[in-house]
Enzyme design. Structure first.
Site: not given
Ligand SMILES: NC(=O)c1ccc[n+]([C@@H]2O[C@H](COP(=O)([O-])OP(=O)(O)OC[C@H]3O[C@@H](n4cnc5c(N)ncnc54)[C@H](O)[C@@H]3O)[C@@H](O)[C@H]2O)c1
Ligand SMILES: O=c1ccn([C@@H]2O[C@H](COP(=O)(O)OP(=O)(O)O[C@H]3O[C@H](CO)[C@@H](O)[C@H](O)[C@H]3O)[C@@H](O)[C@H]2O)c(=O)[nH]1
Length: 333
Positions: A119, A143
């Site tokens: 990501t 995250y």
């Protein structure tokens, strides 16, 4: 070797698109998904679905040992940034610990190739210039950190064992399969375009814009929105590279240009008719701007995006949202 891929998270938004694309070109596909945010009806009919947690390493090990797989595409994970801030340990568990177990199973079973969903959140705040892969990695959420740790484990495992990998760092994924077979179906979604098209079909009253006092042209956050079909195409190219004996690779996936929240919502208005908007405060953890330098994927994978068009992305997302509405009406009546 047979072209047979274990797709983790293949009943989710992006994984189901990948599963369809793999099946379309003739790869054999087995999906492992615990169906926490995914749906069995998104899975292609030609793929086998194993409903299980990737943390069940005994199950994964026996699948891989007997399965004849030459690759794993690893999409399974937890994906909501603010949720990771509130509950970091569950993110490290699901995204990092379970990925470690999966990589170990791959190494033990001799699965030679591994493609991983990373990501843009591994970069943290980066300013308005497009961000390249060699930018220092300073994730600002659990995250992002949970994904970065998996990147590191993969690189180390590949150095020590007979394994090559593709780490693909996604920017903002949106849109749906143009053929209408799958799309983003997450309940309680938080992604901008998904929320906006839900508002457009009347599933929500409207949308809140999280902050208009950022240092950007119109004060709202800027992101690089990439159509899921182009994203998945890059996965297939990355897998082919590894199968052809190519080196491991880490690459951004975005288009290299950004749109503000207001520009995205204007596009939704143009496509679907005006939706109700309210101004709200900043959402914690949001960076002002993040745009990919995606030249590496184009150069190294010969990736040639076909859907770099915000209007088209919104149209495909809206078509899927209407399909979901019809489907829900059919199943509740
Ligand atoms: N959507 C985005 O914009 C975006 C951006 C960057 C990275 N990613 C990454 O892409 C991947 C897929 O995201 P998505 O948007 O399709 O999300 P999603 O929630 O639709 O898909 C995730 C799938 O994984 C499954 N899953 C989760 N934990 C599991 C476990 N422990 N065992 C088995 N199955 C499990 C879920 O049931 C779901 O089907 C994720 O790894 C995410 O971090 C997504
Ligand atoms: O109802 C909403 C939803 C979002 N936004 C804004 O829209 C932008 C995009 O938000 P969102 O669609 O939630 O994406 P990001 O927060 O940029 O994160 C996505 O993109 C990251 C990569 O850049 C991935 O790692 C994450 O998994 C994925 O959620 C942000 O400025 C949000 O504040 C709103 O204003 N209102």
């Amino acid at each position: 070797m047979t072209k047979r891929v274990l797709v983790t998270g293949g009943a989710g938004y992006i994984g189901s698109h990948a599963a369809h694309a793999l099946v379309d070109r003739g790869d054999e596909v087995v999906i492992i998904d615990r169906l926490s945010t995914g749906f069995d009806w998104l899975v292609p009919a030609a793929a086998d679905l194993v409903v299980a947690d990737i943390g069940d390493t005994e199950r994964v090990a026996s699948l891989l040992q007997d399965g004849g797989f030459d690759a794993i595409m690893h999409f399974a994970g937890s994906i909501v940034v603010p949720e990771s801030v509130a509950d970091p340990l569950s993110y490290y568990e699901n995204n990092t610990v379970k990925s470690r177990g999966l990589i170990e199973c791959a190494v033990r079973a001799g699965v030679p190739h591994f493609v991983f969903s990373s990501t843009a959140a591994v970069y943290g705040s980066v300013g308005s210039e497009p961000v390249a892969e060699d930018t220092p990695l300073r994730p600002e959420s659990p995250y992002g950190s949970s994904k970065l740790m998996t990147e590191i484990m993969l690189a180390d495992a590949a150095r020590a064992h007979d394994l090559t990998y593709g780490v693909l760092r996604y920017f903002n994924v949106a849109g749906a399969d143009p053929a209408g077979r799958t799309g983003q179906s997450t309940k309680g979604a938080t992604h901008l375009i998904k929320v906006a098209v839900e508002a457009a079909v009347g599933k929500r009253e409207g949308i809140e814009i999280f902050g208009e006092d950022y240092q950007t042209a119109d004060g709202t956050c800027v992101r690089d929105y990439i159509h899921v079909t182009d994203l998945v195409a890059a996965h297939l190219l990355a897998l082919d590279r590894l199968r052809d004996g190519g080196d491991s690779l880490t690459a951004n996936l975005g288009y290299g240009h950004g749109f503000s929240v207001k520009e995205v919502l204007q596009t939704v208005d143009d496509v679907a008719g005006p939706i109700r908007k309210t101004m709200g405060p900043r959402r914690p953890g949001d960076a002002a701007s993040i745009v990919a330098d995606a030249s590496k994927a184009r150069r190294e994978l010969n990736w040639q995006p076909q859907h770099d068009d915000l209007t088209g992305i919104v149209e495909d997302a809206l078509r899927w949202e209407r399909h979901l509405q019809t489907r829900n009406e059919a199943t509740t009546n």
